[in-house]
Design an enzyme around this catalytic site. Structure first.
Site, short mmCIF file in Angstrom:
data_model
loop_
_atom_site.label_atom_id
_atom_site.label_comp_id
_atom_site.label_asym_id
_atom_site.label_seq_id
_atom_site.Cartn_x
_atom_site.Cartn_y
_atom_site.Cartn_z
N ARG A 29 6.62 9.32 -17.04
CA ARG A 29 6.62 8.45 -18.22
C ARG A 29 7.81 7.49 -18.21
O ARG A 29 7.68 6.33 -18.57
CB ARG A 29 6.61 9.31 -19.49
CG ARG A 29 5.25 10.00 -19.62
CD ARG A 29 5.15 10.84 -20.84
NE ARG A 29 3.81 11.37 -20.94
CZ ARG A 29 3.30 11.88 -22.04
NH1 ARG A 29 4.01 11.92 -23.14
NH2 ARG A 29 2.07 12.35 -22.06
N ASP B 99 2.51 6.70 -37.67
CA ASP B 99 2.81 7.30 -36.37
C ASP B 99 4.22 6.89 -35.96
O ASP B 99 4.73 5.86 -36.39
CB ASP B 99 1.80 6.85 -35.31
CG ASP B 99 1.77 7.77 -34.10
OD1 ASP B 99 0.87 8.64 -34.05
OD2 ASP B 99 2.65 7.66 -33.23
#
Ligand SMILES: C[S@@+](CC[C@H](N)C(=O)[O-])C[C@H]1O[C@@H](n2cnc3c(N)ncnc32)[C@H](O)[C@@H]1O
Length: 278
Positions: A39, A145
């Site tokens: 990532r 979020d």
């Protein structure tokens, strides 16, 4: 590369992960190192940096932490979601929650950890259909979020054919319009009538208080608690429960039932909790 440099890189990465965990609650243990490096490499590529160790040095030793942290958080979040995910919750809403609702005000829903918006838009489709059967029924939905990037995607309400496979045909015809991107690939967009009912905002569930209305009828808190440790799970469940009206419902992910531990919650069905009171 010497063992010493590898160890130094790992120590920097570990320190960075500890910072991310302290800000977001997301657990990033040593045994996920391959995933974490994969990532972080997205940022290495996006910035055109030589390699991961150069990037880690820039972030941890050369003053780039503050500017990079939001981007690092974006790549560290797991945003998997689907329309009609864990569809028993939507059936429960139709069969049990909506028939109980008699208040003379809008029905209010919060999709906490809304990812790219599928949960909130599925709810909007369900509530829009209910409104056809119940004239005067009104509703509002907020999705929040942690990831700024995923909130941007949610606001657009644009999905690929693969992302909408779980939308039933009748709902697709009513609530998704077909179009295409700049090179002619097919895309679908949630119709404006629904997009106007759903707002999205960036919000961190680790914050001490949430800038979301109280007295909500339903909160979806699904497939996010699994990323937190026990203490943060309890704190988040309790913080979110504060925003439910007495008699309001909390939906958690079906693998998260055991963590909905707030004493004000009574389990009503699989992964469905009701806040006590009326
Ligand atoms: C796997 S998705 C779940 C999406 C949706 N609720 C569902 O069940 O399909 C988890 C989402 O939680 C978000 N998330 C993780 N930590 C968070 C935090 N501290 N505050 C708010 N959202 C968070 C991630 O960005 C991600 O979009």
């Amino acid at each position: 590369m010497t063992t010493g440099t590898i160890e130094a890189d790992r120590a920097l990465q570990k320190k960075l992960c500890e910072i991310v965990t302290s800000k977001t609650g997301i657990q990033l243990p040593e045994n996920k190192r391959t995933m974490i490096e994969g990532r972080l490499r997205k940022r290495v590529r996006a910035l055109g940096v030589r390699d991961l160790r150069t990037y880690l040095n820039m972030v941890m030793n050369e003053g780039m932490l503050e500017t990079e942290l939001p981007q690092i958080i974006n790549v560290m979040t797991t945003n998997k979601t689907d329309f009609w995910r864990e569809d028993a919750h939507f059936d429960y809403m139709i069969r049990t929650v909506l028939p109980e609702f008699t208040a003379n005000r809008a029905f209010k829903v919060w999709s906490a950890a809304s990812s790219s918006g599928e949960e909130a838009y599925t709810t909007a489709m369900v509530l829009s259909e209910h409104a056809k059967r119940k004239p005067g029924f009104n509703y509002s939905i907020i999705g929040t979020d942690l990831s700024t990037e995923i909130v941007r995607k949610a606001r657009k309400g644009i999905y690929t054919p693969e992302e909408i496979v779980d939308v039933p045909d009748d709902m697709r015809k009513l609530y998704l319009e077909e179009g295409h991107d700049s090179v002619g690939r097919p895309l679908c967009r949630v119709v404006k009538q629904l997009r106007d009912r759903v707002g999205f905002a960036q919000m961190n569930l680790m914050d001490r208080s949430y800038p979301v209305e109280k007295n909500l009828d339903v909160v979806f808190l699904r497939n996010v608690l699994i990323y937190f440790d026990d203490q943060n799970q309890r704190r988040v469940v309790s913080g979110v429960t504060d925003h439910l009206k007495p008699g309001g419902y909390l939906f958690v992910g079906h693998s998260e039932t055991s963590v909905a531990s707030d004493p004000r919650l009574v389990q009503k069905s699989a992964a469905v909790f009701r806040k006590e009171g009326t």
